[in-house]
Design an enzyme around this catalytic site. Structure first.
Site, PDB file in Angstrom:
ATOM      1  N   CYS A  70      -4.933  42.846  34.660  1.00 46.13           N
ATOM      2  CA  CYS A  70      -4.651  43.975  35.556  1.00 46.13           C
ATOM      3  C   CYS A  70      -5.797  44.170  36.548  1.00 46.13           C
ATOM      4  CB  CYS A  70      -4.439  45.251  34.752  1.00 46.13           C
ATOM      5  SG  CYS A  70      -4.064  46.696  35.788  1.00 46.13           S
ATOM      6  N   HIS A  97      -0.290  34.838  34.148  1.00 43.49           N
ATOM      7  CA  HIS A  97       0.344  35.170  35.423  1.00 43.49           C
ATOM      8  C   HIS A  97      -0.180  34.166  36.437  1.00 43.49           C
ATOM      9  CE1 HIS A  97       1.598  38.578  38.390  1.00 43.49           C
ATOM     10  NE2 HIS A  97       1.710  37.392  38.955  1.00 43.49           N
ATOM     11  N   ARG A 118       9.190  42.522  36.476  1.00 46.18           N
ATOM     12  CA  ARG A 118      10.014  43.305  37.399  1.00 46.18           C
ATOM     13  C   ARG A 118      11.483  42.892  37.367  1.00 46.18           C
ATOM     14  NH1 ARG A 118       6.966  42.059  42.679  1.00 46.18           N
ATOM     15  NH2 ARG A 118       6.254  40.312  41.391  1.00 46.18           N
TER      16      ARG A 118
END
Length: 270
Positions: free
Chosen positions: A91, A162, A225
């Site tokens: 993050c 990611h 998402r």
């Protein structure tokens, strides 16, 4: 166990959302919102850790960088019955950076290794890492290899990556999910370089077709998402990703009706 996962998403992947997702897939591995060690040590445990038994398998994502605090919270995760503890190393938000955790931890692989070691000593649960490819100008594949190799020495056997780097300054968390380029091949190469480690790919995956394509190169995929904005895609996960024949044929009405008793229960609790 990590073949198909939903991502930890702040303000999205709470217990109610996870309960909803579970109506469509029994096999998907679900992740909590990030919970900071300070929130657990000083806050209301039930508020942060309560979930429905139907949510299993479920992972608790922790945000922190102090090995002792992370060890204490790992004990709590086991006591509350979670199936996994995930450490947030991805993050990029300003608030997370002020706490010296999240993506900035990628600059301190030995600290992350020590955190993992402490967490594993405090709990028998799998301890996993969710990271980026790198941060700021520390974004070479060699640096990524060093991070994964060092943290693996602490006992981490599952890395969720990611496939973008993070900019710690100048980009919002939203833009950090969109502007840095996706480098899926780096994650594929990680699997080749660390064949005994479980490598899960995250970032930009919008469909089950894309998921199946990536699964030819890595052990698992994680959707964030896309699972939230188009939850119906989860209906096909058990059959298409896991080869599992569902007990009943689902449609949107079945899903909605299956949620009604839970909604009434939550309303009754205020």
């Amino acid at each position: 166990p990590w073949r198909f996962c939903t991502a930890p998403c702040m303000d999205w992947s709470d217990t109610h959302c996870r309960r909803f997702w579970r109506q469509m897939s029994q096999k998907t591995r679900l992740y909590s919102e990030m919970v900071t060690t300070g929130a657990l040590i000083n806050g209301n445990l039930s508020r942060h850790l309560k979930y429905s038994e139907e949510e299993h398998p479920i992972a608790l994502q922790l945000g922190g960088s102090d090995p002792e605090e992370l060890a204490s919270c790992s004990k709590l995760a086991q006591e509350w019955g979670y199936d996994e503890i995930n450490l947030n190393c991805g993050c990029p938000s300003d608030r997370v950076q002020k706490g010296r955790f999240g993506a900035c931890l990628m600059q301190s692989p030995k600290l992350v290794r020590d955190c993992v070691t402490s967490m594993r000593e405090a709990s028998s649960l799998p301890v996993t890492i969710k990271s980026r490819l790198g941060v700021d100008n520390q974004d070479s594949y060699a640096a990524l290899i060093d991070f994964v190799g060092t943290v693996a020495d602490g006992g981490c056997e599952v890395f969720i990556v990611h496939a973008r780097k993070a900019w710690l300054k100048g980009l919002s968390p939203k833009k950090n999910r969109e502007i840095p380029s996706l480098k899926y091949r780096w994650v594929y190469q990680l699997k080749r370089d660390f064949p005994n480690i479980t490598i899960v790919l995250n970032g930009g995956i919008m469909s089950l077709e894309e998921s199946l394509s990536h699964l030819e190169n890595v052990d698992g995929v994680m959707l964030g998402r896309s699972a939230y904005q188009n939850p119906w895609l989860l209906e096909g996960v058990d059959s298409r990703i896991f080869g599992y024949k569902p007990v009943q044929t689902l449609d949107r009405h079945v899903i909605a009706n299956s949620m009604l008793p839970y909604i009434e229960e939550q309303l009754a609790e205020g």
